[in-house]
Design an enzyme around this catalytic site. Structure first.
Site, PDB file in Angstrom:
ATOM      1  N   CYS A 183       0.860  -1.253   0.166  1.00  0.00           N
ATOM      2  CA  CYS A 183       0.056  -0.072  -0.112  1.00  0.00           C
ATOM      3  C   CYS A 183       0.785   1.307  -0.054  1.00  0.00           C
ATOM      4  CB  CYS A 183      -0.950  -0.124   0.949  1.00  0.00           C
ATOM      5  SG  CYS A 183      -2.223  -1.269   1.194  1.00  0.00           S
ATOM      6  N   TYR A 242      21.870  -6.363  -2.523  1.00  0.00           N
ATOM      7  CA  TYR A 242      20.615  -5.273  -1.937  1.00  0.00           C
ATOM      8  C   TYR A 242      19.384  -5.609  -2.287  1.00  0.00           C
ATOM      9  CZ  TYR A 242      25.305  -2.907  -1.201  1.00  0.00           C
ATOM     10  OH  TYR A 242      26.641  -2.569  -1.086  1.00  0.00           O
TER      11      TYR A 242
END
Length: 410
Positions: free
Chosen positions: A344, A373
């Protein structure tokens, strides 16, 4: 990735059909190619052969223990930035004498632990940290070898969030402060300054920036010798970039190796590199499933089951990771498409494409270059479990970190 190939419109890794792998593992999940990691290590080591440096893998790039063990097998050490990473490197079998501890905010407990383990060097980044190391060393009745990180004030062409070598960055000490610290070292009886460290950032392609650093370090070493302050090592950091776009160029490691060899031949000093992304970045992918295809007037949203909590680079750095269909369709979307995740947040997006192969709900895609990463930046945001990690080595496929269970997070 060299081991990611399309055959008869299907995507394979190390000759494994990715569509078949999904029948065994729940999406999304990471896959790492051990063969790609080995190929990357070989390129780095052969390019730097004349200067024979100690390569310390930047563990923050990928903290999977099997990945670390693969690097250890190939004579690679570790660059760590926390006690957790130090424990991981030791658990993976890396010798303490091949570990350097970087970072601006080491705690007293972390410093104490590093001293007790007898690692190669604790690389300090401020006068306050040096005083702290000296104080802890005195309590432990030890003389500890440390490095001092210089901030060279060299600007490299990279994202400002991963630039570390200019005076506005929090890392290291200025050259003038460095010499002030050296002049006061008579009061620091429990440390030995044996290393000079420098690091200018990450995802750097410009060899010119590294040449500036080598020139600066050469001047500093000359000045050190004139003032009878000798060091045993120079830690030249890392940050070498990899291609994320199709038309990106590779970092020219062979050319870089020649520049380092010139430096080494003049200085005759032991060299350390802290390389992370270049060794594992292109060795990892994420396999994801299309949940929904949402049509709007402007475009199609391809909603996949991978979120920014699973792979945060696009959200944090606006980084591009090419997304490939696992099975190509000869038909194309008639509008542009945007890959988005289920989180969201509007920043939960993975790129916009034109003329993309038609995808339908339930189809599979591959997010490329996620070996650095990726998982290390993952989180449980929106109460989502950390996803599974798999490693492929030649013809073997093995799960090396299981998917979290929601109940365990709760």
């Amino acid at each position: 990735m060299d081991y990611l190939k399309t055959k008869n419109k299907k995507l394979f890794i190390n000759n494994f059909d990715l569509k078949k792998i999904v029948k065994k593992y729940k999406t999304p999940f990471y896959i790492y190619s051990a063969d790609q990691i080995k190929k990357n290590i070989k390129l780095v080591q052969s390019s730097l052969k004349k200067s024979n440096p100690l390569i310390c893998y930047a563990v923050k790039a990928n903290s999977n223990i099997q990945v670390i063990r693969e690097l250890k097998k190939n004579n690679v050490g570790a660059d760590v930035v926390s006690a957790g990473e130090l424990k991981l490197a030791l658990k993976a079998g890396i010798s303490p004498k091949k570990i350097v501890f970087s970072g601006v905010g080491k705690t007293e407990d972390e410093i104490k632990f590093a001293i007790q383990k007898g690692i190669l060097s604790i690389n300090a980044e401020s006068e306050s940290e040096i005083l702290s190391i000296n104080k802890i060393s005195k309590k432990l009745n030890k003389i500890v070898k440390i490095g001092i990180r210089i901030n060279p004030n060299v600007k490299a062409k990279t994202n400002k969030k991963i630039a570390t070598g200019t005076k506005v960055n929090k890392f290291g000490v200025s050259v003038s402060d460095f010499f002030q610290i050296l002049n006061s070292k008579k009061n620091l009886k429990n440390i030995k300054i044996h290393l000079l460290s420098v690091h200018i950032g990450s995802q750097i392609k410009d060899i010119g920036a590294y040449k500036k650093v080598l020139k600066l370090i050469s001047k500093l070493l000359l000045k050190l010798r004139k003032t009878n302050h000798e060091v045993d090592y120079v830690d030249l950091g890392g940050g070498m970039g990899i291609p994320y776009y199709k038309d990106d160029k590779n970092f020219d490691f062979k050319k870089f190796g020649k520049e380092v060899a010139k430096f080494y031949n003049k200085q005759k000093i032991k060299i350390i590199f802290e390389i992370g992304r270049f060794l594992t970045g292109n060795a990892g992918i994420i396999i994801s499933k299309v949940i929904y295809v949402k049509k709007t007037r402007e475009k199609y949203f391809i909603i996949i089951d991978t979120g920014m909590n699973d792979m945060a680079r696009s959200a944090i750095y606006e980084a591009f990771h090419e997304i490939l269909p696992i099975e190509k369709n000869s038909k194309k979307f008639n509008k542009k498409i945007e890959f988005v995740g289920p989180i969201c947040e509007s920043s939960d997006t993975f790129g916009i494409y034109k003329n993309y192969s038609i995808l339908k709900e339930g189809d599979l895609v591959c997010i490329t270059n996620c070996g650095a990463y990726g998982r290390t930046l993952s989180s449980n945001y929106n109460m989502r479990p950390l996803i599974e990690e798999i490693i492929v080595d030649k013809k073997k496929l093995k799960s090396v970190r299981k998917r979290q269970k929601i109940e365990n997070i709760i």
